[in-house]
Write a protein that holds these residues in place. Structure first.
Motif, PDB file in Angstrom:
ATOM      1  N   LEU A   1     -36.680  19.371  88.686  1.00 47.02           N
ATOM      2  CA  LEU A   1     -35.949  19.212  87.426  1.00 47.02           C
ATOM      3  C   LEU A   1     -35.585  20.572  86.806  1.00 47.02           C
ATOM      4  O   LEU A   1     -34.464  20.766  86.323  1.00 47.02           O
ATOM      5  CB  LEU A   1     -36.809  18.387  86.443  1.00 47.02           C
TER       6      LEU A   1
ATOM      7  N   LEU B   1     -32.668  12.352  80.644  1.00 43.68           N
ATOM      8  CA  LEU B   1     -33.011  11.949  82.011  1.00 43.68           C
ATOM      9  C   LEU B   1     -32.665  10.481  82.211  1.00 43.68           C
ATOM     10  O   LEU B   1     -32.995   9.628  81.371  1.00 43.68           O
ATOM     11  CB  LEU B   1     -34.499  12.180  82.288  1.00 43.68           C
TER      12      LEU B   1
ATOM     13  N   ASP C   1     -35.062   7.277  81.917  1.00 43.94           N
ATOM     14  CA  ASP C   1     -35.612   6.858  80.627  1.00 43.94           C
ATOM     15  C   ASP C   1     -34.533   6.227  79.760  1.00 43.94           C
ATOM     16  O   ASP C   1     -33.659   6.916  79.239  1.00 43.94           O
ATOM     17  CB  ASP C   1     -36.223   8.063  79.896  1.00 43.94           C
TER      18      ASP C   1
ATOM     19  N   TYR D   1     -46.924  12.248  83.622  1.00 50.31           N
ATOM     20  CA  TYR D   1     -45.981  12.838  82.660  1.00 50.31           C
ATOM     21  C   TYR D   1     -46.270  14.318  82.423  1.00 50.31           C
ATOM     22  O   TYR D   1     -47.349  14.805  82.749  1.00 50.31           O
ATOM     23  CB  TYR D   1     -46.124  12.137  81.301  1.00 50.31           C
ATOM     24  N   GLY D   2     -45.307  14.978  81.784  1.00 46.58           N
ATOM     25  CA  GLY D   2     -45.606  16.246  81.147  1.00 46.58           C
ATOM     26  C   GLY D   2     -46.356  15.913  79.869  1.00 46.58           C
ATOM     27  O   GLY D   2     -45.941  15.020  79.130  1.00 46.58           O
TER      28      GLY D   2
ATOM     29  N   GLU E   1     -47.692  19.903  83.159  1.00 43.99           N
ATOM     30  CA  GLU E   1     -46.983  18.886  83.935  1.00 43.99           C
ATOM     31  C   GLU E   1     -47.960  18.073  84.770  1.00 43.99           C
ATOM     32  O   GLU E   1     -48.729  18.614  85.552  1.00 43.99           O
ATOM     33  CB  GLU E   1     -45.934  19.567  84.841  1.00 43.99           C
ATOM     34  N   LYS E   2     -47.944  16.767  84.577  1.00 43.27           N
ATOM     35  CA  LYS E   2     -48.746  15.808  85.346  1.00 43.27           C
ATOM     36  C   LYS E   2     -50.189  16.295  85.563  1.00 43.27           C
ATOM     37  O   LYS E   2     -50.607  16.575  86.692  1.00 43.27           O
ATOM     38  CB  LYS E   2     -48.046  15.507  86.675  1.00 43.27           C
TER      39      LYS E   2
ATOM     40  N   ILE F   1     -44.300  13.585  77.470  1.00 46.13           N
ATOM     41  CA  ILE F   1     -42.878  13.933  77.327  1.00 46.13           C
ATOM     42  C   ILE F   1     -42.034  12.815  77.939  1.00 46.13           C
ATOM     43  O   ILE F   1     -42.284  12.364  79.059  1.00 46.13           O
ATOM     44  CB  ILE F   1     -42.556  15.248  78.062  1.00 46.13           C
ATOM     45  N   ILE F   2     -41.038  12.365  77.171  1.00 46.60           N
ATOM     46  CA  ILE F   2     -40.078  11.358  77.630  1.00 46.60           C
ATOM     47  C   ILE F   2     -38.764  12.091  77.878  1.00 46.60           C
ATOM     48  O   ILE F   2     -38.527  13.149  77.288  1.00 46.60           O
ATOM     49  CB  ILE F   2     -39.959  10.269  76.532  1.00 46.60           C
ATOM     50  N   GLY F   3     -37.904  11.546  78.708  1.00 49.20           N
ATOM     51  CA  GLY F   3     -36.738  12.308  79.171  1.00 49.20           C
ATOM     52  C   GLY F   3     -35.641  12.598  78.168  1.00 49.20           C
ATOM     53  O   GLY F   3     -34.459  12.321  78.430  1.00 49.20           O
TER      54      GLY F   3
ATOM     55  N   TYR G   1     -34.580  15.964  75.620  1.00 43.38           N
ATOM     56  CA  TYR G   1     -34.930  17.326  75.195  1.00 43.38           C
ATOM     57  C   TYR G   1     -33.758  17.927  74.432  1.00 43.38           C
ATOM     58  O   TYR G   1     -32.603  17.608  74.725  1.00 43.38           O
ATOM     59  CB  TYR G   1     -35.158  18.245  76.397  1.00 43.38           C
TER      60      TYR G   1
ATOM     61  N   GLN H   1     -40.677  23.325  87.715  1.00 43.54           N
ATOM     62  CA  GLN H   1     -40.876  22.348  86.647  1.00 43.54           C
ATOM     63  C   GLN H   1     -40.308  22.842  85.322  1.00 43.54           C
ATOM     64  O   GLN H   1     -40.609  23.962  84.887  1.00 43.54           O
ATOM     65  CB  GLN H   1     -42.379  22.053  86.480  1.00 43.54           C
TER      66      GLN H   1
ATOM     67  N   THR I   1     -41.211  21.714  82.515  1.00 41.84           N
ATOM     68  CA  THR I   1     -42.371  21.820  81.618  1.00 41.84           C
ATOM     69  C   THR I   1     -42.981  23.224  81.676  1.00 41.84           C
ATOM     70  O   THR I   1     -43.385  23.767  80.642  1.00 41.84           O
ATOM     71  CB  THR I   1     -43.432  20.761  82.011  1.00 41.84           C
TER      72      THR I   1
ATOM     73  N   ARG J   1     -39.009   2.817  74.822  1.00 40.75           N
ATOM     74  CA  ARG J   1     -38.522   3.477  76.040  1.00 40.75           C
ATOM     75  C   ARG J   1     -38.895   2.639  77.268  1.00 40.75           C
ATOM     76  O   ARG J   1     -39.987   2.066  77.337  1.00 40.75           O
ATOM     77  CB  ARG J   1     -39.154   4.866  76.097  1.00 40.75           C
TER      78      ARG J   1
HETATM   79  C1  G1P Z   1     -40.039  14.289  84.382  1.00 34.78           C
HETATM   80  C2  G1P Z   1     -40.708  15.500  83.706  1.00 34.78           C
HETATM   81  C3  G1P Z   1     -41.969  15.056  82.960  1.00 34.78           C
HETATM   82  C4  G1P Z   1     -41.627  13.941  81.985  1.00 34.78           C
HETATM   83  C5  G1P Z   1     -40.898  12.782  82.703  1.00 34.78           C
HETATM   84  C6  G1P Z   1     -40.393  11.766  81.699  1.00 34.78           C
HETATM   85  O1  G1P Z   1     -40.887  13.837  85.410  1.00 34.78           O
HETATM   86  O2  G1P Z   1     -41.023  16.465  84.693  1.00 34.78           O
HETATM   87  O3  G1P Z   1     -42.513  16.147  82.261  1.00 34.78           O
HETATM   88  O4  G1P Z   1     -42.820  13.473  81.367  1.00 34.78           O
HETATM   89  O5  G1P Z   1     -39.769  13.256  83.448  1.00 34.78           O
HETATM   90  O6  G1P Z   1     -39.816  10.665  82.313  1.00 34.78           O
HETATM   91  P1  G1P Z   1     -40.412  12.781  86.555  1.00 34.78           P
HETATM   92  O7  G1P Z   1     -40.664  11.429  85.980  1.00 34.78           O
HETATM   93  O8  G1P Z   1     -38.989  13.049  86.813  1.00 34.78           O
HETATM   94  O9  G1P Z   1     -41.308  13.070  87.731  1.00 34.78           O
END
Ligand code: G1P
Length: 289
Positions: free
Chosen positions: A109, A129, A132, A169-170, A189-190, A202-204, A206, A228, A230, A251
């Protein structure tokens, strides 16, 4: 500074939805009568965004076609006197000015966002993103732009998640700033179990200041061997203030099978043509199965 541009990464492979996504992009899977990507673009438009920047990869041309004007289809629809449908399709292609940037390598990302640096330029921008989907009275992105108007600093959208889900998630640690807003102290991150006590995921959505680009450039691969966002955000939060915002709305993780089904039900119940009948049906299903 105003938020005029939104970056929407759509380069991901969509392996969680195979075989459905073998020949079509996951962003083109439909929720009732429109592809998920259209809900995201409509949220951006309803938030006052003037230009959308898709970060694409090979095999994603259906997304660009979806938002393009289709002369042959338009002509046929007019010939068949299907004026309403023709108008609706033209509405989609007139929604917004769209630009595509290719992500040259699947490096994550952070790398996808970095790929847009020359198109975004030196101004703050939104990121949405595609996995979401947010159902809310005021579009989630617009809520965040309102906050940006006050603070003029980067913002991440958050929601509370059960502790056993933080690893997906982040995660943000921070202090209350006002009712729905926190100042960011740390983000990871995760995280593996035990790394953080926070449940703020964190939700997609920003709002990012352009300083993020140079930080992304020097960010080493992190979780999963990917660059990342994040990790770059953590660096930015050490240079200047950053906020986490608990948005109003629900969401849905449309990138996950169960989340996708939940989204179809919620958006179906809200659909002007289906709402009543569908609600009746859902009640019957709940009683009979
Ligand atoms: C991404 C981001 C993560 C965030 C998430 C939200 O992760 O890296 O920080 O919490 O989107 O949907 P992914 O779900 O793409 O692995």
């Amino acid at each position: 500074m105003n938020i005029r541009k939104a970056v929407i990464p759509v380069a991901g492979l969509g392996t969680r939805f195979l075989p459905a996504t073998k020949a079509i992009p996951k962003e083109m899977l439909t929720i009732v009568d429109r592809p998920t990507i259209q809900y995201i673009v409509e949220e951006a438009v309803a938030s006052g965004i003037e230009q959308v920047i898709f970060v694409t990869s090979e095999g994603k041309s259906a997304i660009e076609n979806h938002f393009d004007y289709d002369f042959a289809l338009d002509t046929v629809l007019h010939m068949k006197k299907k004026e309403n449908l023709a108008e609706e399709l033209n509405h989609i292609s007139n929604l917004i000015d769209i630009v595509s940037v290719r992500q040259k390598k699947p490096l994550g990302l952070g790398h996808a966002i970095w790929s847009t640096r020359n198109v975004v330029g030196n101004e703050p921008f939104a990121v949405l993103l595609g996995d979401d989907l947010v159902l809310s009275d005021e579009p989630c992105c617009r809520q965040m732009i309102s906050l940006f108007d006050d603070v003029q600093e980067s913002i991440v959208a958050i929601q509370r998640v059960p502790r056993d889900q933080t690893k997906s998630y982040g995660i943000v640690e921070g202090k209350p700033y006002d009712e729905r807003t926190y100042t960011v102290d740390r983000m990871v991150e995760k995280p593996a179990p035990g790394v953080t006590d926070s449940d703020m995921a964190i939700i997609g959505r920003y709002i990012l200041r352009p300083e993020i680009f140079s930080l992304l450039e020097e960010t080493e691969p992190g979780h999963g061997g990917e660059i990342q966002l994040t990790d770059a955000l953590l660096k930015l939060s050490r240079q200047r203030a950053m906020y986490a915002y608990e948005f109003q709305g629900t969401r849905f993780d449309a990138g996950d099978k169960l989340g996708y089904l939940k989204a179809i039900i919620a958006f179906g119940l809200r659909h002007p043509e289906l709402g009543k009948e569908f609600r009746k049906h859902i009640k019957q299903v709940a009683e009979n199965f």
